[in-house]
Design an enzyme around this catalytic site. Structure first.
Site, PDB file in Angstrom:
ATOM      1  N   ASP A 159       0.836  -1.203   0.000  1.00  0.00           N
ATOM      2  CA  ASP A 159       0.000   0.000   0.000  1.00  0.00           C
ATOM      3  C   ASP A 159       0.873   1.257   0.000  1.00  0.00           C
ATOM      4  OD1 ASP A 159      -2.374  -1.691   0.393  1.00  0.00           O
ATOM      5  OD2 ASP A 159      -1.449  -2.079   2.324  1.00  0.00           O
ATOM      6  N   HIS A 187      -4.707  -3.570   6.400  1.00  0.00           N
ATOM      7  CA  HIS A 187      -4.491  -3.780   4.958  1.00  0.00           C
ATOM      8  C   HIS A 187      -5.834  -4.197   4.357  1.00  0.00           C
ATOM      9  CE1 HIS A 187      -3.039  -5.097   1.097  1.00  0.00           C
ATOM     10  NE2 HIS A 187      -3.580  -6.278   1.309  1.00  0.00           N
TER      11      HIS A 187
HETATM   12  P1  NAX Z   1      -2.529 -18.284  -4.197  1.00  0.00           P
HETATM   13  O1  NAX Z   1      -3.906 -18.828  -4.012  1.00  0.00           O
HETATM   14  O2  NAX Z   1      -1.922 -18.247  -5.557  1.00  0.00           O
HETATM   15  O3  NAX Z   1      -1.511 -19.105  -3.267  1.00  0.00           O
HETATM   16  C1  NAX Z   1      -1.788 -19.410  -1.954  1.00  0.00           C
HETATM   17  C2  NAX Z   1      -1.093 -20.715  -1.643  1.00  0.00           C
HETATM   18  O4  NAX Z   1      -1.270 -20.988  -0.265  1.00  0.00           O
HETATM   19  C3  NAX Z   1      -1.673 -21.896  -2.416  1.00  0.00           C
HETATM   20  O5  NAX Z   1      -0.640 -22.552  -3.125  1.00  0.00           O
HETATM   21  C4  NAX Z   1      -2.270 -22.788  -1.311  1.00  0.00           C
HETATM   22  O6  NAX Z   1      -2.114 -24.176  -1.604  1.00  0.00           O
HETATM   23  C5  NAX Z   1      -1.400 -22.371  -0.128  1.00  0.00           C
HETATM   24  N1  NAX Z   1      -2.008 -22.679   1.152  1.00  0.00           N
HETATM   25  C6  NAX Z   1      -3.336 -22.665   1.511  1.00  0.00           C
HETATM   26  N2  NAX Z   1      -3.470 -23.067   2.777  1.00  0.00           N
HETATM   27  C7  NAX Z   1      -2.228 -23.313   3.247  1.00  0.00           C
HETATM   28  C8  NAX Z   1      -1.738 -23.775   4.476  1.00  0.00           C
HETATM   29  N3  NAX Z   1      -2.568 -24.065   5.489  1.00  0.00           N
HETATM   30  N4  NAX Z   1      -0.410 -23.923   4.612  1.00  0.00           N
HETATM   31  C9  NAX Z   1       0.425 -23.648   3.603  1.00  0.00           C
HETATM   32  N5  NAX Z   1       0.011 -23.237   2.384  1.00  0.00           N
HETATM   33  C10 NAX Z   1      -1.298 -23.082   2.223  1.00  0.00           C
HETATM   34  O7  NAX Z   1      -2.534 -16.860  -3.515  1.00  0.00           O
HETATM   35  P2  NAX Z   1      -1.484 -15.666  -3.685  1.00  0.00           P
HETATM   36  O8  NAX Z   1      -1.873 -14.832  -4.830  1.00  0.00           O
HETATM   37  O9  NAX Z   1      -0.112 -16.238  -3.640  1.00  0.00           O
HETATM   38  O10 NAX Z   1      -1.805 -14.809  -2.383  1.00  0.00           O
HETATM   39  C11 NAX Z   1      -1.514 -15.306  -1.102  1.00  0.00           C
HETATM   40  C12 NAX Z   1      -2.158 -14.433  -0.048  1.00  0.00           C
HETATM   41  O11 NAX Z   1      -1.610 -13.110  -0.104  1.00  0.00           O
HETATM   42  C13 NAX Z   1      -3.671 -14.242  -0.202  1.00  0.00           C
HETATM   43  O12 NAX Z   1      -4.268 -14.354   1.080  1.00  0.00           O
HETATM   44  C14 NAX Z   1      -3.792 -12.824  -0.694  1.00  0.00           C
HETATM   45  O13 NAX Z   1      -5.038 -12.274  -0.363  1.00  0.00           O
HETATM   46  C15 NAX Z   1      -2.650 -12.176   0.032  1.00  0.00           C
HETATM   47  N6  NAX Z   1      -2.203 -10.870  -0.443  1.00  0.00           N
HETATM   48  C16 NAX Z   1      -1.768  -9.977   0.475  1.00  0.00           C
HETATM   49  C17 NAX Z   1      -1.284  -8.745   0.120  1.00  0.00           C
HETATM   50  C18 NAX Z   1      -0.815  -7.765   1.148  1.00  0.00           C
HETATM   51  O14 NAX Z   1      -0.455  -6.640   0.760  1.00  0.00           O
HETATM   52  N7  NAX Z   1      -0.787  -8.072   2.433  1.00  0.00           N
HETATM   53  C19 NAX Z   1      -1.267  -8.302  -1.309  1.00  0.00           C
HETATM   54  C20 NAX Z   1      -1.338  -9.448  -2.265  1.00  0.00           C
HETATM   55  C21 NAX Z   1      -2.268 -10.544  -1.860  1.00  0.00           C
HETATM   56  O15 NAX Z   1      -3.579 -10.164  -2.125  1.00  0.00           O
END
Ligand code: NAX
Length: 329
Positions: A159, A187
């Protein structure tokens, strides 16, 4: 050779993981003199995809990459880790209530908090990226009381970066000239990107921009809703910029912050600026370059800012109350 530092990334086979791991392995997280061991956590169904990512990491022959552990076992993933980047989570899906979202993520962040407390290195630091990152951080921290509260962070740096670019573009200058830009609160779409205390090329942003209406309206909403705009345009959520912000966060926490600048990151409130104690709240902070940091003092909070900080505080309090009612903290 220096002893390798162990870095855990959860959700390592996801889209942010794919943008993050190669940069960590190339030295961009901990510097060109620090070898790293990557400890990658995924859920079972994603292990095959993760194997492919590990093959690609191998194929890069990164000189600083001393080893890779990939696993679905929490104790293995966090064993001896000094930096834990908690990226994996379950994002909100259509029709999901907020309580469902918090509850499903509680199921992830509670055991990860425990596993960090039981297995990590004594100097462990944790950056939560997976959303809702502030409250996920609160959940994990509350299950790891052995790990000092000042080691827990949730990511608001994306952000900050977004806000800096909007201002630089508006003024027609380089982004490096934008400093002291705080993101207050959650966030989420209630965050408050604080233009009034920021500077651009040494001048206060309101004077340099000379368009208060823009600052108070479209600047704020553009930053607040940037994530949604990217999903709309790209058909997928921010990944490269999110990974970049995670790297920026860790680098900034390891480096002394210049006096005219701050770093935006969510940390455990000790009541600074009247924010209730214990919330994981986005503040302007300064790092001392020795692993320590503090909330930067002296930010002016006028009536406009106070109203916005209250909105985002109330949202975080509501999230905290909800996870408390669900027995997650
Ligand atoms: P993806 O869905 O591409 O990847 C998430 C991964 O986490 C998947 O491979 C899934 O298998 C794995 N996963 C799920 N449960 C798990 C567990 N219990 N243990 C280990 N791995 C697990 O999502 P992605 O685009 O990589 O985003 C990841 C997270 O970042 C999301 O929650 C998203 O909302 C968040 N974000 C946060 C941001 C921030 O500024 N704080 C910005 C970007 C993003 O939106």
């Amino acid at each position: 050779m220096t002893t390798p530092v162990h870095v855990t990334v959860t959700g390592a086979a996801g889209q942010i993981g794919y943008q993050l791991l190669f940069r960590i392995a190339s030295g961009q997280l901990l510097g060109p003199d620090t070898p790293v061991v990557l400890r990658l956590l995924e859920i079972e169904p994603a292990m095959k995809a993760l194997e492919g990512v590990v093959m690609e990491l191998d194929d890069c022959a990164f000189p600083l990459l001393s080893g890779i552990e990939y696993t679905s076992d929490l104790a293995t993933a966090f064993s001896g880790t000094s930096w834990s980047l908690l990226v994996g989570s379950i994002p909100r899906k259509a029709g999901m209530e907020r309580g469902d979202l918090l509850s499903v993520n509680g199921g992830i962040f509670q055991p990860q908090g425990r596993a960090i407390a039981e297995n990590a290195a004594s100097d462990v630091r944790v950056l939560v990226v997976g959303n809702p990152c502030n409250t996920n951080c609160l959940i994990a921290r509350s299950h790891a009381p052995e790990v000092p509260a000042d080691r827990w962070f949730a990511m608001t740096r994306l952000d900050q970066n977004r806000a800096e670019t909007q201002i630089a573009k508006k003024v027609g200058t380089g982004v490096a000239g934008v400093k002291n830009l705080a993101i207050w609160g959650n966030h989420s779409a209630t965050q408050f990107p604080d233009f009034a205390n920021a500077t651009v090329d040494g001048r206060p942003v309101p004077a340099a921009v000379a368009d208060d209406e823009w600052l108070r309206t479209s600047f704020i909403t553009t930053v607040q809703k940037r994530g949604a705009a990217i999903i709309e345009a790209r058909g997928a959520s921010s990944a490269a910029s999110a990974a970049n912000a995670a790297i920026d966060t860790v680098v900034s926490l390891r480096t002394a912050t210049p006096a005219d600048d701050c770093v935006s990151v969510s940390v455990t409130s000790h009541g600074e600026y009247g924010v209730p104690e214990g919330l994981t709240f986005g503040f302007p902070i300064t790092a001392d370059g020795q692993g320590g940091w503090r909330v930067k003092e002296g930010f002016a909070v006028d009536e406009f800012a106070a109203e916005r900080i209250k909105i985002t505080t109330d949202e975080l309090l509501a999230e905290r109350d909800e996870v408390r009612a669900l027995g997650l903290i």
